[in-house]
Design an enzyme around this catalytic site. Structure first.
Site, PDB file in Angstrom:
ATOM      1  N   GLU A  99      93.862  -9.051  18.555  1.00  0.00           N
ATOM      2  CA  GLU A  99      95.275  -8.800  18.850  1.00  0.00           C
ATOM      3  C   GLU A  99      96.229  -9.771  18.169  1.00  0.00           C
ATOM      4  OE1 GLU A  99      92.873  -9.929  20.880  1.00  0.00           O
ATOM      5  OE2 GLU A  99      93.616 -11.312  22.394  1.00  0.00           O
ATOM      6  N   GLU A 154      91.666 -10.551  29.258  1.00  0.00           N
ATOM      7  CA  GLU A 154      90.916  -9.321  28.959  1.00  0.00           C
ATOM      8  C   GLU A 154      90.888  -8.302  30.101  1.00  0.00           C
ATOM      9  OE1 GLU A 154      90.226  -8.504  26.017  1.00  0.00           O
ATOM     10  OE2 GLU A 154      90.397 -10.435  24.997  1.00  0.00           O
ATOM     11  N   HIS A 213      97.338  -6.091  24.566  1.00  0.00           N
ATOM     12  CA  HIS A 213      97.360  -7.557  24.503  1.00  0.00           C
ATOM     13  C   HIS A 213      98.742  -8.098  24.118  1.00  0.00           C
ATOM     14  CE1 HIS A 213      93.402  -9.168  25.270  1.00  0.00           C
ATOM     15  NE2 HIS A 213      92.807  -8.390  24.377  1.00  0.00           N
ATOM     16  N   HIS A 273      93.899  -0.932  23.389  1.00  0.00           N
ATOM     17  CA  HIS A 273      93.502  -2.240  23.928  1.00  0.00           C
ATOM     18  C   HIS A 273      94.242  -3.382  23.217  1.00  0.00           C
ATOM     19  CE1 HIS A 273      90.618  -5.187  25.701  1.00  0.00           C
ATOM     20  NE2 HIS A 273      90.868  -5.835  24.567  1.00  0.00           N
ATOM     21  N   GLU A 274      94.179  -3.390  21.901  1.00  0.00           N
ATOM     22  CA  GLU A 274      94.815  -4.502  21.162  1.00  0.00           C
ATOM     23  C   GLU A 274      96.326  -4.484  21.355  1.00  0.00           C
ATOM     24  OE1 GLU A 274      92.696  -6.554  20.544  1.00  0.00           O
ATOM     25  OE2 GLU A 274      90.928  -5.275  20.396  1.00  0.00           O
ATOM     26  N   PRO A 328      83.652  -9.287  12.751  1.00  0.00           N
ATOM     27  CA  PRO A 328      82.660  -9.325  13.835  1.00  0.00           C
ATOM     28  C   PRO A 328      83.096  -8.645  15.130  1.00  0.00           C
ATOM     29  CG  PRO A 328      83.725 -11.464  13.605  1.00  0.00           C
ATOM     30  CD  PRO A 328      84.231 -10.615  12.479  1.00  0.00           C
ATOM     31  N   ASP A 334      82.760 -18.616  23.549  1.00  0.00           N
ATOM     32  CA  ASP A 334      82.249 -17.311  23.189  1.00  0.00           C
ATOM     33  C   ASP A 334      81.291 -16.752  24.250  1.00  0.00           C
ATOM     34  OD1 ASP A 334      82.701 -15.753  20.906  1.00  0.00           O
ATOM     35  OD2 ASP A 334      80.560 -15.887  20.416  1.00  0.00           O
ATOM     36  N   TYR A 361      86.103  -8.539  31.054  1.00  0.00           N
ATOM     37  CA  TYR A 361      86.675  -7.248  30.692  1.00  0.00           C
ATOM     38  C   TYR A 361      86.628  -6.250  31.853  1.00  0.00           C
ATOM     39  CZ  TYR A 361      86.747  -8.580  25.745  1.00  0.00           C
ATOM     40  OH  TYR A 361      87.026  -9.188  24.556  1.00  0.00           O
TER      41      TYR A 361
HETATM   42  N1  BES Z   1      90.598 -10.675  21.933  1.00  0.00           N
HETATM   43  C1  BES Z   1      89.451  -9.846  21.859  1.00  0.00           C
HETATM   44  C2  BES Z   1      88.439 -10.322  20.863  1.00  0.00           C
HETATM   45  C3  BES Z   1      87.888 -11.718  21.119  1.00  0.00           C
HETATM   46  C4  BES Z   1      87.682 -12.215  22.379  1.00  0.00           C
HETATM   47  C5  BES Z   1      87.563 -12.504  20.046  1.00  0.00           C
HETATM   48  C6  BES Z   1      87.178 -13.506  22.564  1.00  0.00           C
HETATM   49  C7  BES Z   1      87.063 -13.782  20.228  1.00  0.00           C
HETATM   50  C8  BES Z   1      86.877 -14.292  21.489  1.00  0.00           C
HETATM   51  C9  BES Z   1      89.831  -8.402  21.549  1.00  0.00           C
HETATM   52  O1  BES Z   1      91.002  -7.995  22.153  1.00  0.00           O
HETATM   53  C10 BES Z   1      88.765  -7.508  22.114  1.00  0.00           C
HETATM   54  O2  BES Z   1      88.599  -7.538  23.296  1.00  0.00           O
HETATM   55  N2  BES Z   1      88.083  -6.747  21.268  1.00  0.00           N
HETATM   56  C11 BES Z   1      87.065  -5.820  21.707  1.00  0.00           C
HETATM   57  C12 BES Z   1      87.583  -4.420  21.722  1.00  0.00           C
HETATM   58  C13 BES Z   1      88.012  -3.884  23.027  1.00  0.00           C
HETATM   59  C14 BES Z   1      88.325  -2.400  22.924  1.00  0.00           C
HETATM   60  C15 BES Z   1      87.138  -4.162  24.209  1.00  0.00           C
HETATM   61  C16 BES Z   1      85.954  -5.851  20.675  1.00  0.00           C
HETATM   62  O3  BES Z   1      86.158  -6.374  19.602  1.00  0.00           O
HETATM   63  O4  BES Z   1      84.896  -5.303  20.962  1.00  0.00           O
HETATM   64 ZN    ZN Z   2      90.752  -7.811  24.253  1.00  0.00          ZN
END
Ligand code: BES
Ligand code: ZN
Length: 624
Positions: free
Chosen positions: A291, A338, A319, A315-316, A286, A396, A404
């Protein structure tokens, strides 16, 4: 009317109980309300009370059964308790608890009432001197973290962040609690198991795998994937895992991973986790990326064939410092994970690919931020504060551009205020001083005042309060500019005005960020004829870049461009990345095409992860 104090008290108690949803269940109503009360001050998304008794190490023995979609496990925990400890509390959701032992003796455990999002407290009686507890249990086939793909190529993956680890391991599911772990797993022969730990690079012949993670991590970084994957090394410390059909494409796409790692270390200090590998997951994942320590989980939709979407890897990887070393204390402090990571990601991109590329990315994220701030301001302005208010809500809900991109622009403001050298030294020291520990917003503010914004004039210039506790985008938000993006904007105006013919668009000279800008800023009343011209000239619907394809499909919906609808359906049925799904279903809904949305969703829903169906069910008014 006169109300006696006693009546008032019992009325207030009732309101409180209704609100916290406890007391309605048969078990331990008084106990669990105390638990809830105590947690309010710290992490309101966990029942655990680490100050009474805390998990230090987890030994997880499990077997994974695809035919029943159940993980059967025994989790044994080394614990440390305060002198007056009477119990240890673990979070769980939908777990079938079978047996609990304390130092080898069976005990009477209790499961408290179920509350929305956060699940149930599992309360285990202990003594201050107890050393080890052990819980045998089974996960539910509906466990929120897990996505099972069955058939010839079975695949299982977890997504624990933010509070889904408790759907597959009973744990103190709060980002402020760190523990080391080991795991001993049995999975089907012909699959490899991988975790956020030291990983194998070959499949075993008996399906048994052993793991060690000897650096303490919070529960949201517990991760497991099981599938028929192969490994290819990239550099000395980096490599990729993917299914055989994707392994070559993945090796090519991510061949710059080691360069990113070297650049990151050059900026903010040594990489702490020894290896940095990446696992390409099924398209139902999803998120873009997650990370998980030592092993980033990634969507296959970033395999574009031309390495154009690697900023997600940056990005990852970032983290590994912001988030995994210095961890947000609660989900209200999510911007500390973030916002810092987006800033760090941008700096890696600048170091490896140059300022022109990183400023294009910043310009796009600025546009996204302004749009999203506008939208959120209409609904709940408080949700635009960096410090969030997620009590009694799904954490969530905090995953918006605020944490971000508002977070990013705040850090960029700090950089611009004190100068890059001073800011880099500050960040490097921040990661060093706080590694393997937690940070909350107030602590960060104090650290900032002590180490960076050390006088009134700097404090006034930045106006922290407006950023962290105030709504919207403060007027001192840094401005970003990219000449290349400006050129796209003028080409777009000319094209819309009819003064630039479609075949003269510089499409082939554009990188994906420019193409994305062009498509996502098209007018909604762009005619079907003009959409057709675009596609005929530039073969947009055949692009391998899923960001560009996504922007094209969203515009097609808004312009009612029906020739794109079969591609749209195919996209939505095969891809489960929420960042793409939400705007596409939303666009259908907003343009009176809800029937189409429902038809596609009915087909696609069974293959989506719970994180995606949670959002889409609400958006589309889906009833189970
Ligand atoms: N840690 C996040 C994903 C996340 C955040 C999952 C909160 C569940 C709850 C991950 O590092 C992330 O930010 N992913 C982004 C990509 C990024 C390049 C902005 C994504 O999946 O879109
Ligand atoms: Zn992130």
């Amino acid at each position: 009317m006169k109300i006696s104090p006693l009546k008032l008290l019992s009325f207030l108690t009732l309101v409180y109980l209704a609100f916290t949803q406890c007391g309605q269940n048969e078990v331990q109503s008084n106990k669990s309300s105390t638990i809830l009360e105590m947690k309010r001050a710290t992490d309101h998304h966990s029942y655990s009370r680490p100050e009474e008794s805390v998990v230090k190490h987890l030994n997880w023995n499990a077997s994974v059964d695809f035919s029943t979609r159940v993980i059967s496990a025994t989790a044994t925990y080394d614990i440390e308790s305060s002198d007056n400890a009477e119990r240890i509390i673990l979070d769980c959701v939908d777990l079938n608890i079978l047996e609990v032992f304390v130092d080898g003796e069976a005990v009477n455990w209790e499961l408290g009432p179920v509350a929305p999002f956060i699940g149930q407290p599992l309360s285990i009686p202990i003594k201050a001197s107890s050393k080890q507890i052990s819980v045998s249990y089974e996960s539910s086939p509906e466990a929120g973290a897990l996505l099972w793909v069955e058939g010839e190529n079975p695949f299982l993956f977890t997504q624990s962040q933010a509070i889904l680890a408790r759907t597959w391991v009973p744990c103190q599911d709060s980002p402020g609690v760190r523990f080391t772990y080991e795991a001993h797993l049995d999975v089907p022969v012909g699959t490899m198991a991988l975790m956020s730990a030291v990983n194998p690079t070959e499949q075993t012949s008996d399906g048994h795998y052993d793991f060690v993670m000897d650096q303490p991590i919070p529960s949201y970084l517990l991760a497991l994937a099981v599938g028929n994957v192969e490994f290819r090394p990239i550099g000395e410390h980096t490599g990729v895992y993917a299914v055989p059909e994707l392994i070559e494409a993945a090796e090519y796409e991510f061949s710059e991973m080691e360069d990113l790692l070297v650049a990151a270390e050059g900026l903010y200090g040594k990489y702490a986790w020894e290896r940095y590998d990446l696992l390409v997951l099924p398209a139902a994942f999803p998120f873009g990326g997650m990370e998980n320590p030592r092993l980033t989980f990634a969507t296959p939709t970033i395999i574009a064939g031309d390495r154009s979407l690697v900023s997600l890897v940056a990005h990852e990887l970032a983290h590994s410092w912001s988030g995994n070393l210095v961890t947000n204390a609660t989900w209200d402090d999510f911007w500390l994970n973030e916002g810092f990571t987006v800033y760090f990601e941008q700096r890696i991109m600048e170091a490896v690919y140059g300022k022109e590329i990183s400023e294009m990315l910043a310009t796009l994220s600025y546009q996204g931020l302004v749009d999203e701030v506008d939208q959120i301001m209409d609904v709940n302005p408080d949700d635009t504060h960096l410090k969030l208010h997620l009590q009694n809500r799904d954490p969530d809900d905090g995953m918006t551009a605020i944490a971000y991109d508002k977070g990013y622009f705040f850090l960029r403001l700090l950089e611009e205020t004190v100068g890059r050298d001073a800011f880099d030294a500050f960040l490097k020291a921040y990661f060093e001083t706080h590694s393997f520990s937690v940070m909350d917003t107030d602590q960060f503010i104090a650290y900032l005042k002590e180490n960076l914004l050390t006088n009134e004039s700097l404090l006034n210039q930045v106006n922290m309060d407006a950023w962290i506790f105030g709504a919207g985008l403060p007027p001192n938000c840094p401005t970003v500019g990219s000449q290349r993006i400006e050129r796209v904007d003028s080409v777009l105006s000319a094209w819309q005005a009819g003064t630039m013919p479609t075949e003269s668009l510089p499409w082939n000279d554009w990188v994906y960020q420019e193409r994305y800008r062009f498509l996502s800023n098209l007018n909604d009343d762009t005619s079907a004829d003009r959409m057709k011209e675009l596609d005929e000239n530039w073969k947009i619907s055949q692009t391998g870049n899923n960001e560009v394809l996504f922007a094209w499909l969203e515009q097609s919906i808004r312009s009612h461009y029906e020739p794109a609808y079969s591609r749209l359906e195919q996209f939505l049925v095969s891809i489960g990345r929420r960042k793409f799904l939400t705007p596409l279903y939303k666009a259908m809904k907003e343009t009176n095409q809800s029937d189409m949305a429902m038809n596609i969703y009915t087909q696609a829903r069974p293959s989506y992860h719970s994180v995606a169906t949670g959002t889409m069910d609400e958006l589309l008014g889906w009833e189970n």
